[in-house]
Design an enzyme around this catalytic site. Structure first.
Site, mmCIF file in Angstrom:
data_model
loop_
_atom_site.group_PDB
_atom_site.id
_atom_site.type_symbol
_atom_site.label_atom_id
_atom_site.label_comp_id
_atom_site.label_asym_id
_atom_site.label_seq_id
_atom_site.Cartn_x
_atom_site.Cartn_y
_atom_site.Cartn_z
ATOM 1 C CG MET A 27 19.109 29.218 -76.525
ATOM 2 S SD MET A 27 18.627 27.969 -75.301
ATOM 3 C CE MET A 27 20.145 27.008 -75.182
ATOM 4 C CB SER A 101 20.433 24.560 -82.198
ATOM 5 O OG SER A 101 20.137 24.055 -80.917
ATOM 6 C CD GLN A 102 15.998 28.319 -79.821
ATOM 7 O OE1 GLN A 102 15.742 27.722 -78.775
ATOM 8 N NE2 GLN A 102 15.929 29.635 -79.909
ATOM 9 C CG ASP A 218 23.938 17.627 -79.105
ATOM 10 O OD1 ASP A 218 23.968 18.417 -78.148
ATOM 11 O OD2 ASP A 218 23.518 17.936 -80.234
ATOM 12 C CG HIS A 276 24.360 21.396 -80.049
ATOM 13 N ND1 HIS A 276 23.356 20.627 -80.600
ATOM 14 C CD2 HIS A 276 23.905 22.673 -80.070
ATOM 15 C CE1 HIS A 276 22.343 21.403 -80.928
ATOM 16 N NE2 HIS A 276 22.650 22.651 -80.635
#
Length: 294
Positions: A27, A101-102, A218, A276
């Site tokens: 993202m 991530s996503q 995270d 993260h």
């Protein structure tokens, strides 16, 4: 003698041909940002000579690619990527995949819906059980971020929000599990929580390895255990149930095939004591490239 030498050269070239690599960013990022995936691409090519790297772009340019990470229905994105991979001659003999991530959970959907030769899937901070908690936004002072916070808190399962906001499609409300399963356009489907789709299980179990990296500090993924398929125990949002104690793992049908993969030694759980997507290049080379990509 010349024929033997020619055949030996062919075998040598075939043996050392690097497996292509597909990347999907997270993202707020884009396919070729020189400070993120652009740097990853450079390291991959330095460590694996002649490797073909495809960093996925969703849209016609970097701007659209970034924007689509917020606003393009995830199912359409996955469909687009499936076609990109199918059309790329460089990937016809198989490839390894790395998602950030996503992008990691989106690549898992690719593995389930259109495997097309994916061999190893490496997930960096992927939200495989979704999120329940507003993440730290990449641009915290941007009005869009505040708007997303309000929508996710108040109306993640409104149909128009599911249609238009990517992060709503993997919002997982453990207190309203029935609403989540009924209304989640993306996550509830790829986790086989609506009905059992054997194709999804077959696609995932066809992988050689599924490597999941969790970031112990995270601040982006809530809860961070989602990166290893852990999540809040249904009915509350304090206690965590890990993968091997979860319904998705213990279900008689083994809906995603994760129990089967674990028993076959195909699941790898790695962790880093950082926030993260924070990892250094040396670790990436030693642990990821040397073990799974060469």
């Amino acid at each position: 003698m010349l024929i033997e030498l020619f055949l030996f050269t062919l075998v040598l070239n075939f043996t050392y041909c690097a497996t292509p690599i597909v990347l999907w960013h997270g993202m707020g990022d884009s396919c070729c940002n020189p400070l993120s995936l652009g740097r990853i691409i450079k390291v991959l090519k330095e460590e694996i000579p002649d490797v073909y790297v495809k960093s996925l772009m969703i849209g016609k340019n970097f701007y659209e690619d970034t924007e689509n990470g917020f606003f393009m229905n995830v199912n359409l994105q996955v469909e687009n990527v499936c076609q990109q991979i199918k059309d790329d001659e460089n990937l016809k003999n198989g490839y390894n995949a790395i998602g950030f991530s996503q992008g990691a959970q989106f690549l898992r959907a690719v593995a389930q819906r259109c495997p097309n030769g994916m061999k190893n899937l490496i997930s960096f901070g992927g939200q495989h059980q979704g999120v329940y908690g507003v993440p730290k936004c990449p641009a915290p002072k941007h009005k869009l971020c505040e708007y997303l916070r309000i929508l996710l808190d108040k109306g993640a399962y409104w149909s128009w929000v599911q249609d238009e906001f990517v992060q709503a499609e993997y919002w997982h409300d453990p207190i309203r599990e029935d609403v989540y399963k009924e209304s989640s356009y993306f996550l509830a489907d790829i986790n086989n929580e609506r009905y059992f789709n054997k194709t999804y299980k077959d696609g995932l179990t066809s992988l050689n390895n599924f490597i999941m990296v969790l970031f112990e500090k995270d601040t982006m993924v809530v809860p961070k255990e989602s990166e290893w398929f852990g999540f809040y125990t249904p009915g509350q949002d304090k206690e965590i149930t890990n993968l091997t104690s979860s319904r998705i793992y213990l279900d008689d049908e083994d809906r995603l095939g994760l129990r089967q993969m674990n028993e076959e030694g195909k699941l790898t759980f790695l962790s880093l004591n950082s926030d993260h997507l924070e990892f250094d290049e040396e670790w990436f080379v030693d642990v990821i490239i040397n073990n799974y990509l060469k």
